[in-house]
Design a protein around this motif. Structure first.
Motif, PDB file in Angstrom:
ATOM      1  N   PRO A  18      28.578   8.930  29.877  1.00  0.00           N
ATOM      2  CA  PRO A  18      27.870  10.419  29.891  1.00  0.00           C
ATOM      3  C   PRO A  18      27.896  11.138  30.580  1.00  0.00           C
ATOM      4  CG  PRO A  18      26.344   8.443  29.949  1.00  0.00           C
ATOM      5  CD  PRO A  18      27.343   7.754  30.263  1.00  0.00           C
ATOM      6  N   PHE A  19      28.434  10.844  31.781  1.00  0.00           N
ATOM      7  CA  PHE A  19      28.528  11.647  32.675  1.00  0.00           C
ATOM      8  C   PHE A  19      29.648  13.132  32.212  1.00  0.00           C
ATOM      9  CE2 PHE A  19      30.945  13.035  37.243  1.00  0.00           C
ATOM     10  CZ  PHE A  19      30.217  13.613  37.044  1.00  0.00           C
ATOM     11  N   LEU A  20      30.691  12.344  32.634  1.00  0.00           N
ATOM     12  CA  LEU A  20      32.012  12.703  31.897  1.00  0.00           C
ATOM     13  C   LEU A  20      31.830  13.259  30.564  1.00  0.00           C
ATOM     14  CD1 LEU A  20      34.572  13.426  33.416  1.00  0.00           C
ATOM     15  CD2 LEU A  20      35.602  11.131  32.255  1.00  0.00           C
ATOM     16  N   THR A  21      31.170  13.417  29.895  1.00  0.00           N
ATOM     17  CA  THR A  21      31.101  13.762  28.727  1.00  0.00           C
ATOM     18  C   THR A  21      30.933  14.923  28.388  1.00  0.00           C
ATOM     19  OG1 THR A  21      31.229  11.663  27.102  1.00  0.00           O
ATOM     20  CG2 THR A  21      29.734  13.213  26.188  1.00  0.00           C
ATOM     21  N   THR A  22      29.283  14.711  29.598  1.00  0.00           N
ATOM     22  CA  THR A  22      29.034  16.016  29.389  1.00  0.00           C
ATOM     23  C   THR A  22      29.688  17.261  29.784  1.00  0.00           C
ATOM     24  OG1 THR A  22      26.843  14.667  30.106  1.00  0.00           O
ATOM     25  CG2 THR A  22      26.788  17.343  30.760  1.00  0.00           C
ATOM     26  N   ILE A  23      30.750  16.947  31.398  1.00  0.00           N
ATOM     27  CA  ILE A  23      31.478  18.388  31.725  1.00  0.00           C
ATOM     28  C   ILE A  23      32.210  18.258  30.941  1.00  0.00           C
ATOM     29  CG2 ILE A  23      32.857  17.792  33.982  1.00  0.00           C
ATOM     30  CD1 ILE A  23      31.795  16.314  35.354  1.00  0.00           C
ATOM     31  N   ILE A  24      32.095  17.714  30.155  1.00  0.00           N
ATOM     32  CA  ILE A  24      34.190  17.807  29.363  1.00  0.00           C
ATOM     33  C   ILE A  24      32.634  18.839  27.871  1.00  0.00           C
ATOM     34  CG2 ILE A  24      35.441  16.948  27.491  1.00  0.00           C
ATOM     35  CD1 ILE A  24      35.432  15.174  28.855  1.00  0.00           C
ATOM     36  N   PHE A  25      32.445  18.819  27.633  1.00  0.00           N
ATOM     37  CA  PHE A  25      31.380  18.857  26.599  1.00  0.00           C
ATOM     38  C   PHE A  25      30.777  20.852  27.088  1.00  0.00           C
ATOM     39  CE2 PHE A  25      32.761  15.625  23.495  1.00  0.00           C
ATOM     40  CZ  PHE A  25      32.338  16.124  22.328  1.00  0.00           C
ATOM     41  N   ILE A  26      30.826  20.423  27.867  1.00  0.00           N
ATOM     42  CA  ILE A  26      30.252  21.593  29.209  1.00  0.00           C
ATOM     43  C   ILE A  26      31.148  23.083  28.772  1.00  0.00           C
ATOM     44  CG2 ILE A  26      29.536  23.526  30.492  1.00  0.00           C
ATOM     45  CD1 ILE A  26      27.464  20.780  30.662  1.00  0.00           C
ATOM     46  N   ILE A  27      32.544  22.623  28.743  1.00  0.00           N
ATOM     47  CA  ILE A  27      33.494  23.687  29.716  1.00  0.00           C
ATOM     48  C   ILE A  27      34.288  23.777  28.409  1.00  0.00           C
ATOM     49  CG2 ILE A  27      36.329  22.886  30.200  1.00  0.00           C
ATOM     50  CD1 ILE A  27      34.839  21.092  32.566  1.00  0.00           C
ATOM     51  N   PHE A  28      34.783  22.778  27.510  1.00  0.00           N
ATOM     52  CA  PHE A  28      34.820  23.260  26.081  1.00  0.00           C
ATOM     53  C   PHE A  28      34.120  23.730  25.251  1.00  0.00           C
ATOM     54  CE2 PHE A  28      38.117  20.816  27.980  1.00  0.00           C
ATOM     55  CZ  PHE A  28      39.519  20.819  28.373  1.00  0.00           C
ATOM     56  N   THR A  29      33.033  24.016  24.864  1.00  0.00           N
ATOM     57  CA  THR A  29      32.088  24.404  23.823  1.00  0.00           C
ATOM     58  C   THR A  29      31.143  25.729  24.788  1.00  0.00           C
ATOM     59  OG1 THR A  29      30.896  22.323  24.350  1.00  0.00           O
ATOM     60  CG2 THR A  29      32.014  22.257  22.031  1.00  0.00           C
ATOM     61  N   ASN A  30      29.557  25.395  24.805  1.00  0.00           N
ATOM     62  CA  ASN A  30      28.473  25.580  25.850  1.00  0.00           C
ATOM     63  C   ASN A  30      28.043  24.803  26.335  1.00  0.00           C
ATOM     64  OD1 ASN A  30      26.722  25.447  23.923  1.00  0.00           O
ATOM     65  ND2 ASN A  30      28.439  26.636  22.738  1.00  0.00           N
ATOM     66  N   LEU A  31      26.522  25.238  27.383  1.00  0.00           N
ATOM     67  CA  LEU A  31      26.020  24.560  28.313  1.00  0.00           C
ATOM     68  C   LEU A  31      25.486  24.166  27.571  1.00  0.00           C
ATOM     69  CD1 LEU A  31      24.489  24.179  30.389  1.00  0.00           C
ATOM     70  CD2 LEU A  31      23.383  25.668  30.790  1.00  0.00           C
ATOM     71  N   LEU A  32      24.474  24.165  26.447  1.00  0.00           N
ATOM     72  CA  LEU A  32      23.536  23.746  25.685  1.00  0.00           C
ATOM     73  C   LEU A  32      24.241  22.281  24.514  1.00  0.00           C
ATOM     74  CD1 LEU A  32      21.066  25.635  23.830  1.00  0.00           C
ATOM     75  CD2 LEU A  32      20.769  24.188  25.743  1.00  0.00           C
ATOM     76  N   THR A  33      25.629  22.785  24.070  1.00  0.00           N
ATOM     77  CA  THR A  33      26.056  21.716  23.266  1.00  0.00           C
ATOM     78  C   THR A  33      26.855  20.775  23.979  1.00  0.00           C
ATOM     79  OG1 THR A  33      26.870  23.519  22.179  1.00  0.00           O
ATOM     80  CG2 THR A  33      27.923  21.462  22.246  1.00  0.00           C
TER      81      THR A  33
END
Length: 514
Positions: free
Chosen positions: A387-402
């Motif tokens: 979950p930690f890594l998933t949150t990082i990846i999606f923040i970088i490639f989409t936005n904070l809320l996503t």
């Protein structure tokens, strides 16, 4: 006195960071540029004063830019949109009075850590072009695909092709100064704790900017490589008092947009509040309901005087913490500096190179995403690391809320799997011992982050001058979120004259929470 000195120094640094972010967020939102500064002033002075958070900083949030821009287009005018901001503030105030701030406890620690690390990486990636002198979008962009239809990495590639010597020189010297100042100067000279590295970096950048205007030593800085604010008067800052259009109150879209802004702004605030408390060296716990009330009042005022909606914001909050703030005075003062700065210091502020501010933010980003955070989370097991890594990846490639939403979903799936295998219960065997309430709390076999809210509510409800034993005799699995919250409770219990301890706990510090 030392606290005041630390808060004064930190407030100036937060001011320098907040100034271009307020301007950039207003531009990205298709709102009047002054609305971002008004939001920064209200977030600092009003919300800072009312908030229960000692280190959190509030202001306009980049995460709301897409919502704001779409809302202005839907409602037809900026004045109509401000009605929605007032209503959103009222909804937040109502949420606070309904004591719904507890929802922050439902966000797992892995997602909170992922949010901090992801924002740290995002700051570094987004500031890299400005560090090279390439101003391709507004300062403070958070979306992966920017307003110019280029993504984060395309902008970096373009920046590599348009390197400007002077901004690059400022960046290198600034980063070196920040490193040297923190590692050597602050440990040896007491005055360096007041005049911290970022203040020296900004003053140095202004000096080089002045030299570039005189074409000294071949230095060159263009207008888009500097902070750029048009001169204003006090009456111009708060010139939106004519805004009410009664028709907006009878438009159903106004209420839909107000509800969306209230929910998104509240979630961003609660997440930032949780993250800020985690970064606080003193591990103080901020009251979530009080924060929502403060944000609600702040947004109502912003709506009345023409400001963007505000939330508590992690970039400015983390800068506040990293550069030594001790109390909420720092956040309040940064609001006053914004007000005084745009009234009296605009010619000087316009000398600040964006590359100087980029260097400061790069250091803030690094402190949020240190390699040690990845290492420690990896050691906690795949249920925390994924979950930690998933949150990082999606923040970088989409936005904070996503990113937060997807990370939360992944964490939820792991917890549901654990809950499927085990059950949960909690018992409190209370007696009296030497005129003190003796609470013997027995944890169940299975304790996931879903149970964090109930456990913390139980622990926080224990009266002062009590004895508490938290018994792990039945426990086979406990989420790291709950364990850290229990540890924080035990650590802070002394301030309420509570004697608290863990018994029958087989988990030692550094072990996996399995």
């Amino acid at each position: 006195m030392k606290k005041i000195q630390a808060d004064l120094s930190s407030s100036l640094i937060v001011f320098f960071v907040a100034l271009p972010l307020c301007l950039g967020i207003a531009l990205a939102s298709n709102a009047p540029i002054m609305s971002g500064l008004i939001a920064g002033i209200v977030g600092g002075i009003i919300v800072g004063f009312l908030s229960g958070s000692q280190l959190g900083v509030s202001g306009p949030a980049a995460g709301l830019t897409v919502i704001v821009a779409a809302a202005i287009a839907t409602l037809g005018s900026w004045e109509n949109f401000l009605i929605a901001v007032i209503l959103a503030g009222f909804i937040q105030l109502l949420i606070g009075y309904l004591r719904m701030g507890f929802i922050a406890y439902f966000f797992p620690l892995s997602v909170i850590n992922g949010m901090l690390a992801g924002i740290g990486l995002l700051i570094i990636l987004k500031q890299f072009p400005y560090a090279l002198g390439y101003s391709a979008a507004f300062f403070g962009e958070e979306e992966f695909v920017q307003n110019n239809h280029l993504n984060t990495f395309e902008v970096i590639v373009n920046a590599m092709s348009f390197i400007n010597f002077t901004p690059l020189l400022i960046t290198i010297i600034s980063l070196s100064t920040l490193f040297f100042w923190e590692r050597f100067m602050q440990t040896r000279f007491s005055f360096c704790k007041i005049f911290q590295g970022p203040i020296i970096v900004v003053l140095f950048g202004m000096l080089l900017s002045y030299f570039s205007m005189k074409e000294f030593l071949g230095l060159s800085l263009s207008g888009d490589q500097l902070v750029n604010i048009d001169p204003v008067s006090f009456t111009q800052i708060f010139s939106f008092s004519h805004l009410f259009n009664s028709d907006a109150f009878f438009n159903f879209d106004t209420y839909k947009i107000a509800f969306v802004i209230a929910i998104v702004a509240s979630l961003e605030t609660l997440l930032c509040l949780e993250a800020t408390d985690k970064l606080d060296p003193l591990k103080r716990i901020s009251p979530a309901d009080k924060e929502l009330k403060a944000q609600g009042i702040g947004n109502m005022i912003c709506g009345f005087i023409g400001g963007l909606p505000v939330t508590q914001v992690i970039v400015r909050s983390s800068a506040n913490i990293n550069f030594g703030a001790k109390t909420k005075l720092s956040a309040i003062l940064h609001g006053f500096w914004l007000l005084l700065g745009i009234l009296f210091l605009i010619p000087f502020l316009n000398l600040i190179p964006l590359s100087s501010l980029s260097a400061i933010l790069i250091i803030v980003g690094y402190k949020l995403t240190k390699p040690s955070l990845y290492k420690s989370t990896f050691k906690q097991g795949y249920e925390q690391f994924i979950p930690f890594l998933t949150t990082i990846i999606f923040i970088i490639f989409t936005n904070l809320l996503t990113g937060i939403s997807v990370g939360l979903l992944v964490g939820l799936l792991f917890s549901l799997y654990r809950s499927y295998l085990n059950s949960y219960s909690l018992s409190d065997l209370s007696t009296r011992k030497n005129d003190k309430e003796d609470h013997h709390i027995v944890l169940a076999e299975e304790v996931s982050f879903f149970n964090k809210a109930m456990i913390m509510q139980k622990l926080n409800s224990i009266p002062s001058h009590s004895i508490v034993s938290i018994d792990f005799i039945k426990n086979k699995y406990i989420s790291i979120d709950v364990m850290e919250s229990i540890d924080n409770f035990i650590e802070n219990a002394q301030f309420r004259n509570i004697s608290a301890k863990k018994i029958n706990c087989k988990i030692k510090k550094g072990d996996k929470y399995v």
